[in-house]
Design a protein around this motif. Structure first.
Motif, PDB file in Angstrom:
ATOM      1  N   LYS A 186       0.821  -1.211   0.000  1.00 56.56           N
ATOM      2  CA  LYS A 186       0.000   0.000   0.000  1.00 56.56           C
ATOM      3  C   LYS A 186       0.861   1.270   0.000  1.00 56.56           C
ATOM      4  N   THR A 231       2.472   2.471   2.471  1.00 55.60           N
ATOM      5  CA  THR A 231       2.307   3.202   3.729  1.00 55.60           C
ATOM      6  C   THR A 231       3.559   3.012   4.575  1.00 55.60           C
ATOM      7  N   ARG A 247      -2.731   6.405   2.892  1.00 57.06           N
ATOM      8  CA  ARG A 247      -3.061   6.641   1.483  1.00 57.06           C
ATOM      9  C   ARG A 247      -4.034   7.818   1.354  1.00 57.06           C
ATOM     10  N   HIS A 255      -7.613   6.765  -3.196  1.00 58.35           N
ATOM     11  CA  HIS A 255      -8.009   5.808  -2.155  1.00 58.35           C
ATOM     12  C   HIS A 255      -8.990   6.532  -1.226  1.00 58.35           C
TER      13      HIS A 255
END
Length: 332
Positions: free
Chosen positions: A74, A76, A133, A138
């Motif tokens: 992701k 992150t 995100r 997203h």
């Protein structure tokens, strides 16, 4: 002769109409104001990226920082801040969520990087600033999911800064603007699923000018419709780009009052602080949140100041000091 009550009603209607006309006829382009372009595929081109700061391992500085991935798929990650001159005992842990209307900024943005350095140094705490995100690529609840996942990552992390120096029994959630909204929603999940984040024991929640909305305009939104920092067209666009497709501003992610009893879970020993100021178009929504928490028997303190603007507690050191003072009292 109109009564006082009738006069107030008429005044409110006229004010609402005048603001509607201002916004409807406004030549302001919120995309241009935010330096963003909406692409045909629903993504954003962020034309002007705010200044970024790299982490620093310079031992001559009072606070060290480093970046660690949370979920590589992701993209992150977290930026950890360690006040390395205060390591004779374990330090409180503050998990911080940056602002930006869910669509802008980063944990590495200078604006938030510098605030976290000062936060760590002033409160003698370890700070984990979460990179979640962004919307509209997203949409919510992606930021909430990422931010809850960050708590899971912290509790399982083998990073020495955390395992050696963080006191997990004194964990606090904090966020500014949209980050305040995120911190609040993370708190609701964490309080309802407390066993899943052990050994983290969350003791408090600090909401700095949290970003909430609603279809019906508040008095402060009407009064500050053309605010130079956060005018109504900009807030509306941020919600349009971040809420689930088809949702309006009365969705519970935006308008907490539509499902206000959710916050009852915070009445189990949490201490909550809400910060705001009169010059913020969102101040009435922040006061509404404060009153909602009080009505649900949450141990909450509101600190509201005259004047100011949205973002002042991050950008103005004298106002940041008010947050740090509150935190030091909370941590003592």
């Amino acid at each position: 002769m109109m009564s006082i009550r009738e006069s107030i009603v008429v005044f409110t209607l006229l004010l609402s109409l005048s603001v509607f006309l201002i916004v409807a006829n406004s030549s302001m382009d919120p995309y241009k104001a935010l330096n963003i372009i909406l692409n045909p595929d629903g993504t954003l081109t962020r034309v002007k990226i705010p200044p970024q700061n790299p982490p620093s391992s310079d031992p001559n500085l009072p606070v060290l920082s480093k970046d660690i991935p949370i979920n590589r798929s992701k993209h992150t990650w977290s930026r950890i801040f360690l006040p390395h001159t205060q390591l004779h005992h374990k330090l409180p842990l503050i998990v911080f969520y940056h602002g930006g209307g869910f669509i802008l900024y980063s944990a590495s943005s200078t604006y938030f990087h510098d605030f976290c350095i000062n936060l760590a140094n002033s409160t003698k705490s370890i700070i984990v600033s979460v990179e979640y995100r962004l919307a509209p690529e997203h949409r919510l609840p992606a930021a909430y999911d990422d931010s809850v996942e960050a708590l899971q990552w912290i509790k399982d992390s083998k990073d020495s800064w955390l395992t050696n120096h963080a006191d997990y029994s004194r964990t606090y959630l904090m966020g500014e603007s949209a980050g305040g909204n995120i911190a609040y929603n993370v708190a609701l999940r964490a309080a309802a699923e407390i066993d899943q984040i052990k050994p983290l024991k969350i003791k408090g929640l600090i909401l700095i000018q949290p970003f909430f909305g609603g279809k019906k305009r508040t008095g402060s939104e009407l009064r500050l419709a053309e605010d130079g920092t956060l005018p109504l067209p900009v807030t509306d666009l941020m919600w349009n780009l971040s809420l689930p497709v088809g949702a309006d501003r009365d969705h519970e992610y935006s308008n907490e009052a539509v499902n206000g009893e959710r916050c009852k879970v915070l009445g189990q020993g949490w201490r909550v602080g809400v910060f705001g100021c009169d010059g913020d178009p969102l101040v009435d929504r922040q006061i509404q949140l404060l009153n909602l928490l009080k009505a649900n028997h949450v141990n909450v303190t509101g600190q509201f100041y005259p004047g100011g603007r949205h973002g002042i507690f991050i950008g103005d050191p004298s106002m940041s000091a008010q947050v740090f003072h509150f935190l030091n009292n909370l941590l003592s």
